[in-house]
Write a protein that holds these residues in place. Structure first.
Motif, PDB file in Angstrom:
ATOM      1  N   SER A  46       0.840  -1.204   0.000  1.00  0.00           N
ATOM      2  CA  SER A  46       0.000   0.000   0.000  1.00  0.00           C
ATOM      3  C   SER A  46       0.870   1.247   0.000  1.00  0.00           C
ATOM      4  O   SER A  46       2.005   1.215   0.489  1.00  0.00           O
ATOM      5  N   PRO A  47       0.311   2.364  -0.509  1.00  0.00           N
ATOM      6  CA  PRO A  47       1.068   3.622  -0.455  1.00  0.00           C
ATOM      7  C   PRO A  47       1.485   3.911   0.973  1.00  0.00           C
ATOM      8  O   PRO A  47       0.799   3.492   1.898  1.00  0.00           O
ATOM      9  N   PRO A  48       2.594   4.584   1.196  1.00  0.00           N
ATOM     10  CA  PRO A  48       3.318   5.415   0.263  1.00  0.00           C
ATOM     11  C   PRO A  48       4.291   4.675  -0.662  1.00  0.00           C
ATOM     12  O   PRO A  48       4.840   5.290  -1.558  1.00  0.00           O
ATOM     13  N   ALA A  49       4.529   3.391  -0.441  1.00  0.00           N
ATOM     14  CA  ALA A  49       5.404   2.658  -1.359  1.00  0.00           C
ATOM     15  C   ALA A  49       4.714   2.593  -2.721  1.00  0.00           C
ATOM     16  O   ALA A  49       3.518   2.315  -2.797  1.00  0.00           O
ATOM     17  N   LYS A  50       5.457   2.844  -3.770  1.00  0.00           N
ATOM     18  CA  LYS A  50       4.862   2.853  -5.096  1.00  0.00           C
ATOM     19  C   LYS A  50       5.482   1.735  -5.916  1.00  0.00           C
ATOM     20  O   LYS A  50       6.695   1.552  -5.909  1.00  0.00           O
ATOM     21  N   ASN A  51       4.621   0.989  -6.622  1.00  0.00           N
ATOM     22  CA  ASN A  51       5.091  -0.058  -7.530  1.00  0.00           C
ATOM     23  C   ASN A  51       5.966  -1.095  -6.826  1.00  0.00           C
ATOM     24  O   ASN A  51       6.990  -1.519  -7.355  1.00  0.00           O
ATOM     25  N   THR A  52       5.549  -1.473  -5.638  1.00  0.00           N
ATOM     26  CA  THR A  52       6.352  -2.391  -4.833  1.00  0.00           C
ATOM     27  C   THR A  52       5.532  -3.613  -4.451  1.00  0.00           C
ATOM     28  O   THR A  52       4.378  -3.509  -4.052  1.00  0.00           O
ATOM     29  N   LEU A  53       6.178  -4.776  -4.570  1.00  0.00           N
ATOM     30  CA  LEU A  53       5.603  -6.035  -4.116  1.00  0.00           C
ATOM     31  C   LEU A  53       6.355  -6.491  -2.880  1.00  0.00           C
ATOM     32  O   LEU A  53       7.548  -6.222  -2.721  1.00  0.00           O
ATOM     33  N   ILE A  54       5.652  -7.201  -2.017  1.00  0.00           N
ATOM     34  CA  ILE A  54       6.272  -7.791  -0.832  1.00  0.00           C
ATOM     35  C   ILE A  54       6.008  -9.289  -0.851  1.00  0.00           C
ATOM     36  O   ILE A  54       4.953  -9.744  -1.296  1.00  0.00           O
TER      37      ILE A  54
END
Length: 135
Positions: A46-54
């Motif tokens: 979820s934002p604030p991370a952008k274009n990130t998978l965990i």
């Protein structure tokens, strides 16, 4: 002490993930001994991370992952992700960030559990302060 680690993969964009899909779960036909076999899925952060998978990894596989360099971890994660989405054109991530709790000398793991043969009394004994000769 057990180990659970997080691996974050940052991409230029997540256009390779179908719309309205926020998590990808991995189903395997056969068991494997590879460290990547403990990757059970990927989720969009979820934002604030952008274009990130965990993804999360645990146990012996998490400790093995810690011994690898970033490139090796990316290769393993991308193999799983590309196979899961049946898309071998997914670009490599721009960045990787991962935890390494088992090799952190101040933590030596990321969670405690009571193994078979132990009890709450063992946890209580570990919680007692250690009094040295100078105290």
């Amino acid at each position: 002490m057990g180990t659970v680690n997080k691996i974050f993969l940052e991409f230029e964009d997540l256009d390779f993930i179908p719309k309205n899909v926020y998590s990808i779960f991995i189903a395997r036909k056969e068991p494997s001994q590879e460290w990547t076999s403990k990757i059970t899925g990927f989720a969009i952060v979820s934002p604030p991370a952008k274009n990130t998978l965990i993804t999360w990894i645990s146990g012996d596989a998490a400790r093995e992952m810690e011994s690898l360099n970033d490139s090796e971890v990316v290769i393993g994660c991308m193999r799983i992700l590309r196979n899961a989405l049946d898309n071998h054109n997914i670009p490599a991530p721009l960045n990787i960030v991962r935890s390494a709790w088992a090799s952190n000398p101040y933590a030596l793991g990321s969670y405690t559990y009571i193994p078979t043969g132990s009890s709450v009394a063992d946890i209580e004994a570990l919680a007692k302060p250690i009094v040295g000769d100078n105290d």
